[in-house]
Design a protein around this motif. Structure first.
Motif, PDB file in Angstrom:
ATOM      1  N   ALA A  30       0.766  -1.412  -0.220  1.00 53.87           N
ATOM      2  CA  ALA A  30      -0.166  -0.108   0.297  1.00 53.87           C
ATOM      3  C   ALA A  30       0.898   1.639  -0.020  1.00 53.87           C
ATOM      4  CB  ALA A  30      -0.920   0.162   1.015  1.00 53.87           C
ATOM      5  N   SER A  31       2.544   1.873   0.832  1.00 56.26           N
ATOM      6  CA  SER A  31       2.738   2.892   0.821  1.00 56.26           C
ATOM      7  C   SER A  31       4.031   2.768   0.024  1.00 56.26           C
ATOM      8  CB  SER A  31       3.001   2.688   2.474  1.00 56.26           C
ATOM      9  OG  SER A  31       4.415   1.486   2.751  1.00 56.26           O
ATOM     10  N   PHE A  32       4.151   3.035  -0.564  1.00 60.46           N
ATOM     11  CA  PHE A  32       5.703   3.386  -1.771  1.00 60.46           C
ATOM     12  C   PHE A  32       5.053   1.808  -2.653  1.00 60.46           C
ATOM     13  CE2 PHE A  32       7.284   5.145   2.420  1.00 60.46           C
ATOM     14  CZ  PHE A  32       7.639   5.890   2.095  1.00 60.46           C
ATOM     15  N   GLY A  33       3.864   1.918  -3.622  1.00 59.01           N
ATOM     16  CA  GLY A  33       3.947   0.928  -4.417  1.00 59.01           C
ATOM     17  C   GLY A  33       4.021   1.353  -5.440  1.00 59.01           C
ATOM     18  N   GLY A  34       4.564   0.675  -6.287  1.00 62.72           N
ATOM     19  CA  GLY A  34       4.427   0.453  -7.585  1.00 62.72           C
ATOM     20  C   GLY A  34       3.970   0.831  -9.272  1.00 62.72           C
ATOM     21  N   GLY A  35       2.387   1.103  -8.656  1.00 60.86           N
ATOM     22  CA  GLY A  35       1.184   1.084  -9.459  1.00 60.86           C
ATOM     23  C   GLY A  35       1.050   0.355 -10.106  1.00 60.86           C
ATOM     24  N   ALA A  36       0.641   0.236 -11.265  1.00 58.59           N
ATOM     25  CA  ALA A  36       0.023  -0.235 -12.298  1.00 58.59           C
ATOM     26  C   ALA A  36       1.698  -1.420 -13.264  1.00 58.59           C
ATOM     27  CB  ALA A  36      -0.010   0.242 -13.938  1.00 58.59           C
ATOM     28  N   GLY A  37       2.951  -0.813 -13.479  1.00 60.33           N
ATOM     29  CA  GLY A  37       3.907  -1.149 -13.228  1.00 60.33           C
ATOM     30  C   GLY A  37       3.817  -2.409 -13.022  1.00 60.33           C
ATOM     31  N   GLU A  38       4.094  -2.232 -11.436  1.00 60.56           N
ATOM     32  CA  GLU A  38       4.309  -3.099 -10.471  1.00 60.56           C
ATOM     33  C   GLU A  38       3.437  -4.488 -10.569  1.00 60.56           C
ATOM     34  OE1 GLU A  38       5.478  -4.147  -5.590  1.00 60.56           O
ATOM     35  OE2 GLU A  38       5.327  -2.015  -6.346  1.00 60.56           O
ATOM     36  N   GLU A  39       2.235  -3.870 -10.794  1.00 59.37           N
ATOM     37  CA  GLU A  39       0.916  -5.399 -10.560  1.00 59.37           C
ATOM     38  C   GLU A  39       0.635  -5.905 -11.854  1.00 59.37           C
ATOM     39  OE1 GLU A  39      -2.635  -2.827 -10.541  1.00 59.37           O
ATOM     40  OE2 GLU A  39      -2.163  -1.678  -8.745  1.00 59.37           O
ATOM     41  N   GLN A  40       1.438  -5.246 -13.093  1.00 58.23           N
ATOM     42  CA  GLN A  40       2.148  -6.113 -14.329  1.00 58.23           C
ATOM     43  C   GLN A  40       2.750  -6.999 -14.100  1.00 58.23           C
ATOM     44  OE1 GLN A  40       1.813  -3.318 -17.345  1.00 58.23           O
ATOM     45  NE2 GLN A  40      -0.309  -3.373 -17.487  1.00 58.23           N
ATOM     46  N   PHE A  41       4.169  -6.286 -13.100  1.00 54.97           N
ATOM     47  CA  PHE A  41       5.252  -7.225 -13.908  1.00 54.97           C
ATOM     48  C   PHE A  41       5.065  -8.937 -12.608  1.00 54.97           C
ATOM     49  CE2 PHE A  41       7.089  -4.001 -16.548  1.00 54.97           C
ATOM     50  CZ  PHE A  41       7.192  -5.102 -17.441  1.00 54.97           C
ATOM     51  N   ALA A  42       3.646  -8.377 -11.200  1.00 56.38           N
ATOM     52  CA  ALA A  42       3.653  -9.880 -10.189  1.00 56.38           C
ATOM     53  C   ALA A  42       3.732 -10.630 -11.310  1.00 56.38           C
ATOM     54  CB  ALA A  42       2.919  -8.550  -9.502  1.00 56.38           C
ATOM     55  N   SER A  43       2.816 -10.528 -11.504  1.00 57.78           N
ATOM     56  CA  SER A  43       2.846 -12.120 -12.143  1.00 57.78           C
ATOM     57  C   SER A  43       3.728 -12.527 -12.585  1.00 57.78           C
ATOM     58  CB  SER A  43       1.332 -12.026 -13.517  1.00 57.78           C
ATOM     59  OG  SER A  43       1.929 -11.765 -14.735  1.00 57.78           O
TER      60      SER A  43
END
Length: 101
Positions: free
Chosen positions: A49-62
């Motif tokens: 929640a804090s200092f998250g990488g946004g949409a890019g981080e969500e895409q690379f999480a998979s």
């Protein structure tokens, strides 16, 4: 004549090994997919929640989950590969034209 006879007996063995390798790869892929889904359900790799990488981080999480799942499978996994492979081999013998019915 012995040369021909030995090559004829070797061919089914090579075919069996090729089939076994193909089925093992399929079983490993299935275990990898299962582990990836389990990691996703456990929220592994989700952005904080804090200092998250946004949409890019969500895409690379998979991609991160898939890489971890592949590494887990390559190092023995949770034992699904062996069970899946055994089942696939039994089914392939049942489907074989040489299988007795």
């Amino acid at each position: 004549m012995n040369y021909l006879k030995s090559n004829l007996t070797l061919a089914p063995r090579e075919t069996h090994l090729k089939l076994q390798n193909t089925l093992k790869k399929a079983a490993e892929d299935l275990e990898t997919q299962f582990l990836s889904e389990m990691l996703r359900a456990a929220k592994f790799g989700e952005p904080r929640a804090s200092f998250g990488g946004g949409a890019g981080e969500e895409q690379f999480a998979s991609m991160l989950r898939d890489a971890h799942a592949r590494a887990l499978t390559e190092h023995g996994g949770i034992g699904l590969t062996e069970h899946i492979l055994r089942s696939l081999m039994e089914n392939s013998h049942d489907q074989s034209p040489h299988a007795s019915r």
